[in-house]
Write a protein that holds these residues in place. Structure first.
Motif, PDB file in Angstrom:
ATOM      1  N   MET A 196       0.836  -1.180   0.000  1.00 14.98           N
ATOM      2  CA  MET A 196       0.000   0.000   0.000  1.00 14.98           C
ATOM      3  C   MET A 196       0.886   1.251   0.000  1.00 14.98           C
ATOM      4  N   HIS A 197       0.560   2.203  -0.860  1.00 11.69           N
ATOM      5  CA  HIS A 197       1.320   3.454  -0.934  1.00 11.69           C
ATOM      6  C   HIS A 197       0.498   4.551  -0.264  1.00 11.69           C
ATOM      7  N   ILE A 198       1.033   5.098   0.828  1.00  6.70           N
ATOM      8  CA  ILE A 198       0.341   6.123   1.610  1.00  6.70           C
ATOM      9  C   ILE A 198       1.061   7.438   1.422  1.00  6.70           C
ATOM     10  N   CYS A 199       0.325   8.478   1.056  1.00  6.52           N
ATOM     11  CA  CYS A 199       0.871   9.825   0.989  1.00  6.52           C
ATOM     12  C   CYS A 199       0.348  10.603   2.192  1.00  6.52           C
ATOM     13  N   MET A 200       1.265  11.117   3.019  1.00  2.94           N
ATOM     14  CA  MET A 200       0.904  11.891   4.196  1.00  2.94           C
ATOM     15  C   MET A 200       1.275  13.348   3.968  1.00  2.94           C
ATOM     16  N   VAL A 201       0.431  14.256   4.474  1.00  4.33           N
ATOM     17  CA  VAL A 201       0.668  15.692   4.313  1.00  4.33           C
ATOM     18  C   VAL A 201       0.615  16.359   5.673  1.00  4.33           C
ATOM     19  N   MET A 202       1.646  17.170   5.971  1.00  3.24           N
ATOM     20  CA  MET A 202       1.708  17.912   7.232  1.00  3.24           C
ATOM     21  C   MET A 202       2.131  19.341   6.936  1.00  3.24           C
ATOM     22  N   ALA A 203       1.386  20.312   7.432  1.00  8.09           N
ATOM     23  CA  ALA A 203       1.735  21.720   7.257  1.00  8.09           C
ATOM     24  C   ALA A 203       2.506  22.215   8.480  1.00  8.09           C
ATOM     25  N   GLY A 204       3.073  23.425   8.366  1.00 12.14           N
ATOM     26  CA  GLY A 204       3.746  24.029   9.512  1.00 12.14           C
ATOM     27  C   GLY A 204       5.186  23.586   9.658  1.00 12.14           C
ATOM     28  N   ASP A 205       5.864  24.195  10.627  1.00 11.45           N
ATOM     29  CA  ASP A 205       7.267  23.881  10.876  1.00 11.45           C
ATOM     30  C   ASP A 205       7.593  23.964  12.360  1.00 11.45           C
ATOM     31  N   GLU A 206       6.659  23.546  13.197  1.00 12.24           N
ATOM     32  CA  GLU A 206       6.842  23.657  14.637  1.00 12.24           C
ATOM     33  C   GLU A 206       7.446  22.377  15.224  1.00 12.24           C
ATOM     34  N   GLU A 207       7.560  22.358  16.558  1.00  9.89           N
ATOM     35  CA  GLU A 207       8.180  21.223  17.249  1.00  9.89           C
ATOM     36  C   GLU A 207       7.245  20.756  18.367  1.00  9.89           C
ATOM     37  N   GLY A 208       6.115  20.242  18.006  1.00 12.77           N
ATOM     38  CA  GLY A 208       5.134  19.821  18.999  1.00 12.77           C
ATOM     39  C   GLY A 208       4.677  18.395  18.812  1.00 12.77           C
ATOM     40  N   GLY A 209       3.583  18.055  19.489  1.00  8.99           N
ATOM     41  CA  GLY A 209       3.059  16.699  19.423  1.00  8.99           C
ATOM     42  C   GLY A 209       2.594  16.298  18.044  1.00  8.99           C
ATOM     43  N   LEU A 210       2.050  17.241  17.279  1.00  4.48           N
ATOM     44  CA  LEU A 210       1.594  16.931  15.925  1.00  4.48           C
ATOM     45  C   LEU A 210       2.744  16.450  15.061  1.00  4.48           C
ATOM     46  N   GLU A 211       3.832  17.204  15.075  1.00  3.37           N
ATOM     47  CA  GLU A 211       4.982  16.850  14.244  1.00  3.37           C
ATOM     48  C   GLU A 211       5.572  15.505  14.679  1.00  3.37           C
ATOM     49  N   LYS A 212       5.660  15.300  15.972  1.00  5.46           N
ATOM     50  CA  LYS A 212       6.141  14.015  16.503  1.00  5.46           C
ATOM     51  C   LYS A 212       5.241  12.874  16.022  1.00  5.46           C
ATOM     52  N   HIS A 213       3.939  13.097  16.073  1.00  6.71           N
ATOM     53  CA  HIS A 213       2.965  12.081  15.672  1.00  6.71           C
ATOM     54  C   HIS A 213       3.160  11.682  14.212  1.00  6.71           C
TER      55      HIS A 213
END
Length: 331
Positions: A1-18
């Motif tokens: 399965m080929h999954i494309c993930m998209v994340m905006a921003g450039d911070e250092e929080g739980g979202l980015e870690k996730h």
């Protein structure tokens, strides 16, 4: 399965870690993953195809939206997984032309969820987040997970004051100003781990309340697991929250947690270990009760550690997310 993930921003929080840990974990499970994100995260993924796009610009920037559209079309993923508010708002208008099964992850409570409702599935990090949606048939709850330690240390019994720890960015949402106020009269010491814009405010409040001998601001640290092993319990004082990683990290280290009633916390902790959010008096009473009866807190936490091992690990998060992918594309 080929999954494309998209994340905006450039911070250092739980979202980015996730997102980074999700991408790496999926690759370890044998999946093909392409991540579209800010260039600063490229070195943090392993085995992931990384596409550098600066999504810190306006979500309505037509050139940026065209770039995203063309890139996803070129990638030709089996499933598109978009994380959090800004990226979801950017991708939602493109879905009708992308023609790919789509998933959006909502990490916290949000007033306007219309963009999320355009996706085929929505992953919510807690039941509280999921309940924002009137139509529940497309909503799936997947708890945030963290790496499970191979071993954990039992803290020796001591006659010294207990050592508490609070972890998070120094921002109003984390309620650390409330925690400092609530610490007055508490017979325990407190480490506050993290950095952020509220640092000077917290330093001033600690001094004003004459709590310098009880509360230490440790700043940003990369040894969270070591600090948790040295602490007796974790306090979460947030005003609002999605799925706090610190909750999982502490429980997997067999450290008791007491918390305000936010995010996924009531799905993990019993009511006796929580208090109302944004209420200094309630937070003080919660802390005082469990400091004075710490042996009972430790005993009550034993069953919660078992739940954490079953539901709050990276492996559990990856498997539950894969189930949503497979359900959507009938694999």
């Amino acid at each position: 399965m080929h999954i494309c993930m998209v994340m905006a921003g450039d911070e250092e929080g739980g979202l980015e870690k996730h997102v980074i840990e999700m991408a790496n974990g999926l690759v370890q499970q044998g999946q093909q993953v392409t991540l579209i994100a800010h260039a600063k995260y490229a070195s943090r993924v392993k085995g992931v195809t990384f596409k550098s796009v600066d999504l810190t610009k306006s979500r309505k920037n037509p050139f940026l939206l065209w770039q995203l559209y063309r890139l996803i079309k070129q990638i030709k993923p089996d499933v598109l997984h978009v994380h959090a508010n800004k990226a979801v708002a950017m991708i939602a208008p493109l879905l009708k032309w992308l023609d790919v099964p789509s998933i959006a992850t909502l990490h916290n409570l949000k007033r306007n969820i219309q963009s999320f409702e355009k996706f085929d599935r929505v992953i919510a990090v807690s039941q509280r987040v999921a309940k924002q949606f009137k139509k529940q048939d497309a909503i799936r709850v997947v708890f945030n997970g963290v790496h499970s330690p191979n071993t954990y240390l039992n803290r020796p019994s001591s006659t010294q004051p207990l050592q508490a720890i609070a972890i998070g960015r120094l921002v109003p949402a984390k309620g650390l100003d409330l925690l400092v106020e609530a610490w007055q009269g508490i017979d325990a010491n407190l480490w506050i781990v993290g950095d952020g814009p509220d640092k000077l405010l917290l330093e001033s409040k600690i001094q004003q309340l004459s709590l310098s001998e009880k509360i230490q601001l440790l700043g940003h640290r990369d040894d969270i697991n070591d600090l948790l092993q040295q602490a007796d319990f974790l306090v979460i004082s947030s005003r609002n929250e999605g799925g706090p990683y610190t909750l999982s990290e502490a429980l997997l280290q067999h450290r008791p947690v007491i918390s305000t009633d936010v995010g996924m916390v009531p799905e993990v902790l019993p009511a006796t270990l929580m208090c109302a959010a944004n209420d200094v008096t309630a937070l003080h009473q919660l802390i005082e009760t469990h400091v004075k009866n710490f042996a009972a807190l430790k005993q009550q936490s034993e069953d919660i550690y078992i739940f954490a091992q079953q539901q709050l690990t990276i492996d559990a998060m990856i498997q539950n997310t894969l189930q949503v992918y497979r359900e959507l594309i009938n694999v």
